[in-house]
Design an enzyme around this catalytic site. Structure first.
Site, PDB file in Angstrom:
ATOM      1  N   LYS A   1      29.055 -11.298 -18.819  1.00 13.62           N
ATOM      2  CA  LYS A   1      29.757 -12.375 -18.118  1.00 13.62           C
ATOM      3  C   LYS A   1      29.241 -12.339 -16.684  1.00 13.62           C
ATOM      4  O   LYS A   1      29.993 -12.155 -15.711  1.00 13.62           O
ATOM      5  CB  LYS A   1      31.278 -12.140 -18.215  1.00 13.62           C
ATOM      6  CG  LYS A   1      32.138 -13.273 -17.729  1.00 13.62           C
ATOM      7  CD  LYS A   1      32.157 -14.484 -18.665  1.00 13.62           C
ATOM      8  CE  LYS A   1      32.939 -15.620 -18.035  1.00 13.62           C
ATOM      9  NZ  LYS A   1      32.867 -16.870 -18.826  1.00 13.62           N
TER      10      LYS A   1
ATOM     11  N   ASP B   1      33.963  -4.695 -28.496  1.00 12.45           N
ATOM     12  CA  ASP B   1      35.141  -4.524 -29.348  1.00 12.45           C
ATOM     13  C   ASP B   1      35.526  -5.870 -29.951  1.00 12.45           C
ATOM     14  O   ASP B   1      35.736  -5.994 -31.164  1.00 12.45           O
ATOM     15  CB  ASP B   1      36.300  -3.962 -28.513  1.00 12.45           C
ATOM     16  CG  ASP B   1      37.556  -3.780 -29.344  1.00 12.45           C
ATOM     17  OD1 ASP B   1      37.445  -3.244 -30.463  1.00 12.45           O
ATOM     18  OD2 ASP B   1      38.639  -4.191 -28.884  1.00 12.45           O
TER      19      ASP B   1
ATOM     20  N   TYR C   1      37.708   0.250 -20.589  1.00  7.93           N
ATOM     21  CA  TYR C   1      38.443   1.199 -21.433  1.00  7.93           C
ATOM     22  C   TYR C   1      38.716   2.501 -20.691  1.00  7.93           C
ATOM     23  O   TYR C   1      39.737   3.141 -20.915  1.00  7.93           O
ATOM     24  CB  TYR C   1      37.623   1.536 -22.685  1.00  7.93           C
ATOM     25  CG  TYR C   1      37.891   0.648 -23.870  1.00  7.93           C
ATOM     26  CD1 TYR C   1      37.616  -0.717 -23.811  1.00  7.93           C
ATOM     27  CD2 TYR C   1      38.391   1.180 -25.051  1.00  7.93           C
ATOM     28  CE1 TYR C   1      37.839  -1.520 -24.911  1.00  7.93           C
ATOM     29  CE2 TYR C   1      38.608   0.380 -26.160  1.00  7.93           C
ATOM     30  CZ  TYR C   1      38.333  -0.961 -26.076  1.00  7.93           C
ATOM     31  OH  TYR C   1      38.558  -1.762 -27.167  1.00  7.93           O
TER      32      TYR C   1
ATOM     33  N   ASP D   1      31.552 -15.819 -23.658  1.00  3.88           N
ATOM     34  CA  ASP D   1      32.286 -16.933 -24.269  1.00  3.88           C
ATOM     35  C   ASP D   1      31.353 -17.756 -25.162  1.00  3.88           C
ATOM     36  O   ASP D   1      31.706 -18.129 -26.283  1.00  3.88           O
ATOM     37  CB  ASP D   1      32.985 -17.797 -23.195  1.00  3.88           C
ATOM     38  CG  ASP D   1      32.095 -18.145 -22.005  1.00  3.88           C
ATOM     39  OD1 ASP D   1      30.976 -17.598 -21.897  1.00  3.88           O
ATOM     40  OD2 ASP D   1      32.522 -18.971 -21.170  1.00  3.88           O
TER      41      ASP D   1
ATOM     42  N   ASP E   1      34.665  -7.409 -34.082  1.00  7.02           N
ATOM     43  CA  ASP E   1      35.674  -7.855 -35.049  1.00  7.02           C
ATOM     44  C   ASP E   1      35.369  -9.284 -35.502  1.00  7.02           C
ATOM     45  O   ASP E   1      35.499  -9.620 -36.677  1.00  7.02           O
ATOM     46  CB  ASP E   1      37.087  -7.801 -34.442  1.00  7.02           C
ATOM     47  CG  ASP E   1      37.809  -6.502 -34.773  1.00  7.02           C
ATOM     48  OD1 ASP E   1      37.128  -5.480 -34.969  1.00  7.02           O
ATOM     49  OD2 ASP E   1      39.055  -6.517 -34.844  1.00  7.02           O
TER      50      ASP E   1
END
Ligand code: IPM
Ligand code: MG
Length: 371
Positions: free
Chosen positions: A188, A245, A141, A221, A249
């Site tokens: 990751k 983020d 970001y 994942d 959601d």
């Protein structure tokens, strides 16, 4: 006296925030506190009025406040215009960076009365109670962004320092210690160097400072899949900015309504509280949006100010409206109440405690006028 900066923001932000302020006022009256509010601009509404998504006055007010309550940000007129130089979201990102709000805390709880709204089967919802710790001021970001002159190559770089990881990992572990004592780091690390740094820093903190916490490591994942297949396995999830983020959601719909979830962003300065939903521009001004995400954000704000009983009463009031069906149309399209009516019931509950039978009957009688 507590000074609170109120940033209503865009879309449904002002309507839902107005109900949260009403709830804070009721808490003030009931418990003898004085809250003073300083209203400030941010987002598309700030661009319209000042040309800047985060005017200096807003930053100054936040720096002088005990806490910040924020509504929502975003306007469709900017979303599909990749050439727009000024965007509403820049206001929120700059505010996070300026106030050094490095930890975004998003609890996902499960209200049994809303189970039918969840996209998951009821048996998968049992025991779901998790909280996401999302790093908020670093990573992709805020890394360097480039676009070459002929606009054929772009880049966003992702950077993390040990210190940035440590300062969010510790509060996440502390929180796990007060809960079910389990922390899952999502990364990751099979691909990204930054993730490998996260893993080694978190592993070290876990071993030296939090041996009593069961610490797991999951690739993002797999974590996205596990959230759907078996969300009850999670207690505290810790992750970097972008993964947080996306996963927050995803996690938010598990309980049945995005409209219900609050969040806290804490760091060096005053903390900021906001519902996790967006600005929902289609509903703006119609008094139909769900105010519970904002009201529960106000509950988190009260807790942050050390007002535990006050926060508990707000949560009890929210549960009461859910159990008795005093909900907005996202929760019950067949029989629903206005944003302001839900706020009114919660205010009533806080001022008069759990309504007795007569009060409940009066409220039920009033339904026909409110619907
Ligand atoms: C959030 C939002 C923001 C983010 C946007 C509005 C910049 O999606 O708070 O999750 O991506 O952080
Ligand atoms: Mg988001």
């Amino acid at each position: 006296m507590k000074k609170i900066t109120i940033i209503p923001g865009d879309g449904i932000g002002p309507e839902v925030t107005a109900q949260a302020v009403r709830v804070l006022d009721a808490v003030g009256e009931r418990f003898g506190h004085t809250f003073t509010y300083d209203y400030q601009l941010m987002g598309a509404s700030a661009i319209d009025l000042t040309g800047d998504p985060l005017p200096d006055a807003t930053i100054e007010s936040c720096l002088l406040s005990d806490a910040v309550l924020f509504g929502a940000i975003g306007d469709p007129k900017y979303d599909n215009d990749p050439s727009a130089k000024v965007r509403p979201e820049q206001g929120l990102l700059r505010l996070r960076k300026t106030l050094q709000l490095y930890a975004n805390i998003r609890p996902v709880s499960n209200y049994p009365s809303l189970a039918h709204l969840s996209p998951l089967k009821p048996e998968r919802l049992q025991g779901v109670d998790l909280v996401i710790y999302r790093e908020l001021t670093g990573g992709i970001y805020f890394g360097e962004k480039t676009l070459n002159a002929d606009k054929t190559l772009a880049s966003d770089s992702c950077t993390y320092t040990r210190e940035e990881i440590e300062r969010i990992a510790r509060p996440a572990f502390e929180h796990a210690r007060q809960r079910r004592k389990k922390l899952t780091l999502v990364d990751k690390a099979n691909v990204l160097e930054t993730s490998r740094l996260w893993r080694s820093v978190v592993r070290e903190i876990a071993a030296t400072e939090f041996p009593d916490i069961e610490t797991d490591y999951l690739f993002v994942d797999n974590a996205a899949m596990q959230l759907i297949v078996n969300p009850a396995q999670f207690d505290v999830m810790l992750t970097e900015n972008m993964f947080g983020d996306i996963l927050s959601d995803e996690a938010s719909v598990i309980g049945g309504s995005l409209g219900l979830l609050p969040s806290a962003s804490i760091g060096k300065g005053a903390a900021l509280f906001e519902p996790i939903h967006g600005s929902y521009p289609q509903a703006a001004g119609q008094d139909i949006a769900n105010p519970l995400g904002s009201i529960l954000s106000a509950a988190m704000l009260l807790e942050y100010l050390g007002m535990q009983d006050e926060a508990a009463l707000v949560r009890a009031a929210v549960s009461w409206t859910l159990e008795n069906g005093f909900v907005t149309r996202d929760l019950n399209p067949a029989q629903h109440y206005a944003t302001s009516a839900v706020g009114h019931y919660i205010e009533h509950f806080i001022l008069h405690n759990a309504p007795g039978k007569n009060q409940l009957q009066n409220i039920l009688l009033a339904q026909s006028t409110i619907i």
